[in-house]
Design an enzyme around this catalytic site. Structure first.
Site: not given
Ligand code: NAI
Length: 324
Positions: A162, A166
């Protein structure tokens, strides 16, 4: 200040079925953007498929907004951009947000854990962005967000796959900001920390409650607004706080005493404290500035040593031309 609006703009938000993406989609939808709510709907580790996006589309529509669901995998990013063009006839904003986790200590990390993370985060952002790029260039307008992570910038145990992906997104931002500049395509990175299913077992419960994705959404929304002035910027945001991050470069040292000396392992060891000295570090924004800075230091070294005799320098001129 007048309300910042997105009327007439079409926004694609990937992974917008939940978490941060949902908060971005709802905010943009409430400010007049037509939103493509993309989400594959898999589990946190990327397995499976479902229609998470429908509930978000309904919520936007219930509040008077315009949105359409898209269930494609970001790895087939061109299909997501097609959804925007087919439904709304244009695309102005792309928020690359979809993400999954496959945390393992490095010893236990399989090829599949590595590849899947890179596919979704890095290849997925490449595919959507590449598919939108020609439209952005032709219309001389585009706003793109990449989503990085403090795990990439600082490293985090169990997240080698990851972290690498990233940090790759920061590199992608940096180069696309340069290539997009003359077409008014602005490419920036958000480093969020928020409560979501990705962090529910990582953040302490009291922090989890406070770290609402809705506190980051206004930052990202401003970063994709037409009035946003910057490109190639990395913004760290959480808890209603935001700050810019960037690299700095120390003053460094030429690894020998005088120009005619060889550079040896011993001279490197001797001068190491100066190699890693970050007092008076400076910020450089462009690769060309790094070269100029280096040339100036070496010329300065030669000048101070006055030992090269012929007055010539190897370091004459460098130029980086845009090949576009
Ligand atoms: P989340 O799991 O709630 O949202 C991610 C969404 O992406 C999910 O709804 C999932 O179904 C969708 N998804 C996954 N693979 C996919 C694909 N191949 N095609 C289309 N949709 C897909 O997680 P969150 O926390 O909202 O994450 C959003 C972004 O922020 C991610 O890129 C994550 O790595 C990044 N991030 C989040 C952090 C946090 O503290 N929540 C910290 C640093 C980065």
């Amino acid at each position: 200040m007048d309300q910042l609006r997105f009327d007439g703009r079409v926004a694609v938000v990937t992974g917008a079925g939940g978490g941060l993406g949902k908060a971005y989609a709802l905010l943009l939808g409430s400010r007049g953007a037509k939103v493509v709510v993309n989400d594959l709907g898999g589990a946190r580790d990327g397995v499976g498929k479902s229609n998470f996006a429908d509930a978000v589309v309904k919520e936007i529509k219930d509040k008077g907004g315009i949105a359409v669901a898209d269930y494609n995998n970001v790895v087939e990013g061109e299909k997501i951009i097609k959804t925007a063009l087919d439904n709304f006839g244009r695309i102005d904003i792309l928020i690359n947000n979809a993400g999954i986790l496959r945390d393992k200590s490095f010893t236990k990390m399989s090829d599949q854990d590595w590849d899947l993370i890179h596919l979704v985060h890095l290849k997925g952002a490449f595919k959507t962005t590449h598919a939108a790029w020609e439209t952005f260039r032709k219309q001389k307008y585009g706003r793109i967000i990449m989503t990085s992570s403090n795990a990439g910038i600082f490293g985090n145990f169990g997240q080698a796959n990851y972290s690498a992906a990233k940090m790759g997104l920061v590199g992608l931002t940096n180069t696309l900001a340069i290539e997009g500049a003359k077409y008014n395509i602005k490419v920036n990175t958000i480093v969020p920390t928020a409560a979501s299913r990705l962090t529910e077992d990582i953040l302490p419960p009291e922090m989890f409650e406070a770290m609402k994705p809705e506190l980051i959404a206004p930052v990202v929304a401003y970063m994709v607004h037409e009035s946003f002035p910057e490109t190639g910027t990395v913004i760290d945001s959480t808890l209603g706080y935001a700050t810019k991050m960037h690299y700095v470069r120390g003053p460094g040292v030429v690894l020998k005493k005088k120009p005619s000396d060889p550079v040896t392992i011993e001279s490197v060891k001797e001068l190491w404290p100066e190699v890693v000295n970050m007092n008076n570090a400076i910020r450089l924004d462009k690769m060309a500035e790094v070269t100029v800075d280096l040339v100036e230091k070496i010329q300065d070294f030669e000048e101070r040593s006055k030992l090269d005799g012929n007055g010539k320098s190897y370091w004459t001129s460098f130029s980086y031309d845009s090949k576009d």
